[in-house]
Design a protein around this motif. Structure first.
Motif, PDB file in Angstrom:
ATOM      1  N   UNK A  58       0.846  -1.107  -0.052  1.00 19.68           N
ATOM      2  CA  UNK A  58      -0.022   0.025  -0.069  1.00 19.68           C
ATOM      3  C   UNK A  58       0.846   1.273  -0.014  1.00 19.68           C
ATOM      4  N   UNK A  59       0.187   2.384  -0.691  1.00 25.96           N
ATOM      5  CA  UNK A  59       1.055   3.447  -0.625  1.00 25.96           C
ATOM      6  C   UNK A  59       2.514   3.561  -0.984  1.00 25.96           C
ATOM      7  N   UNK A  60       2.871   2.920  -2.221  1.00 28.63           N
ATOM      8  CA  UNK A  60       4.268   2.836  -2.627  1.00 28.63           C
ATOM      9  C   UNK A  60       5.036   4.143  -3.022  1.00 28.63           C
ATOM     10  N   UNK A  61       3.975   5.363  -3.192  1.00 28.13           N
ATOM     11  CA  UNK A  61       4.704   6.704  -3.025  1.00 28.13           C
ATOM     12  C   UNK A  61       4.667   7.462  -1.871  1.00 28.13           C
ATOM     13  N   UNK A  62       4.834   6.787  -0.952  1.00 28.41           N
ATOM     14  CA  UNK A  62       4.506   7.541   0.212  1.00 28.41           C
ATOM     15  C   UNK A  62       5.843   8.482   0.600  1.00 28.41           C
ATOM     16  N   UNK A  63       6.916   7.897   0.487  1.00 35.13           N
ATOM     17  CA  UNK A  63       8.105   8.840   0.524  1.00 35.13           C
ATOM     18  C   UNK A  63       9.274   8.401  -0.350  1.00 35.13           C
ATOM     19  N   UNK A  64      10.278   8.977  -0.564  1.00 33.44           N
ATOM     20  CA  UNK A  64      11.390   8.603  -1.432  1.00 33.44           C
ATOM     21  C   UNK A  64      11.858   7.383  -0.989  1.00 33.44           C
ATOM     22  N   UNK A  65      12.330   6.900   0.146  1.00 34.66           N
ATOM     23  CA  UNK A  65      12.815   5.483   0.374  1.00 34.66           C
ATOM     24  C   UNK A  65      11.719   4.428  -0.171  1.00 34.66           C
ATOM     25  N   UNK A  66      10.491   4.672   0.387  1.00 36.92           N
ATOM     26  CA  UNK A  66       9.564   3.414  -0.044  1.00 36.92           C
ATOM     27  C   UNK A  66       9.517   3.470  -1.644  1.00 36.92           C
TER      28      UNK A  66
END
Length: 171
Positions: free
Chosen positions: A127-135
């Motif tokens: 879920x939410x693969x674009x949450x932050x740069x690391x993810x």
């Protein structure tokens, strides 16, 4: 002077995502999807606003309880129903269920869950693969190393570990 309470960098942040949105436009409503499997997912899951089988709602209820949006919960429940998955797990890296879902919890390592799902032949949802740069970087690495079909639906990323060829769809 700030009228909206956001500085210029925050106001222009949406412009960085425009390339991502434009690259997905050709797959709108299934056009351009040449896989019968993914086309049926688009038509029967992503374009549907209600549950396929209202009696099978255990995954839906569990996701809504975790504050996942009802739209995403319906879509994931419909994926599980369509593909006849009987068991699911949320935030587990063991890979014992047919359908494994990784939320934004920091407890579970995405790479470990991916390897467990790959070795056991089960489906993994991030879920939410674009949450932050690391993810985002972790998900990009997993897509490149994945040997079967994966589907990116902006809100989640599905890795199928079955007989399907190596393909990646950005819907």
């Amino acid at each position: 002077m700030k009228h909206s309470g956001r500085n210029i960098k925050q106001r222009l942040y949406g412009l960085t995502l425009i390339g991502n949105r434009l690259s997905r436009i050709r797959h709108f409503r299934g056009h351009g999807v040449h896989s019968p499997f993914v086309y049926s997912l688009v038509r029967k899951v992503f374009m549907r606003r209600t549950l396929i089988d209202p009696e099978q709602d255990s995954l839906y209820n569990a996701l809504v309880e975790l504050q996942i949006s009802p739209k995403r919960a319906i879509e994931l429940q419909n994926v599980a129903t369509l593909l006849e998955y009987h068991t699911f797990s949320i935030d587990s890296d063991q890979g014992e269920a047919d359908f494994n879902i990784i939320t934004t919890s920091e407890v579970i390592d995405i790479r470990t869950a991916f390897e467990c799902a790959k070795s056991s032949g089960t489906t993994l949802v991030v879920l939410t693969p674009y949450l932050n740069k690391e993810r985002r970087e972790i998900c990009r690495e997993l897509i490149e190393s994945h040997n079967s079909t994966s589907v990116d639906n902006r809100g989640y990323l599905i890795f199928f570990n079955n007989h399907l060829p190596k393909q990646h769809y950005r819907l």
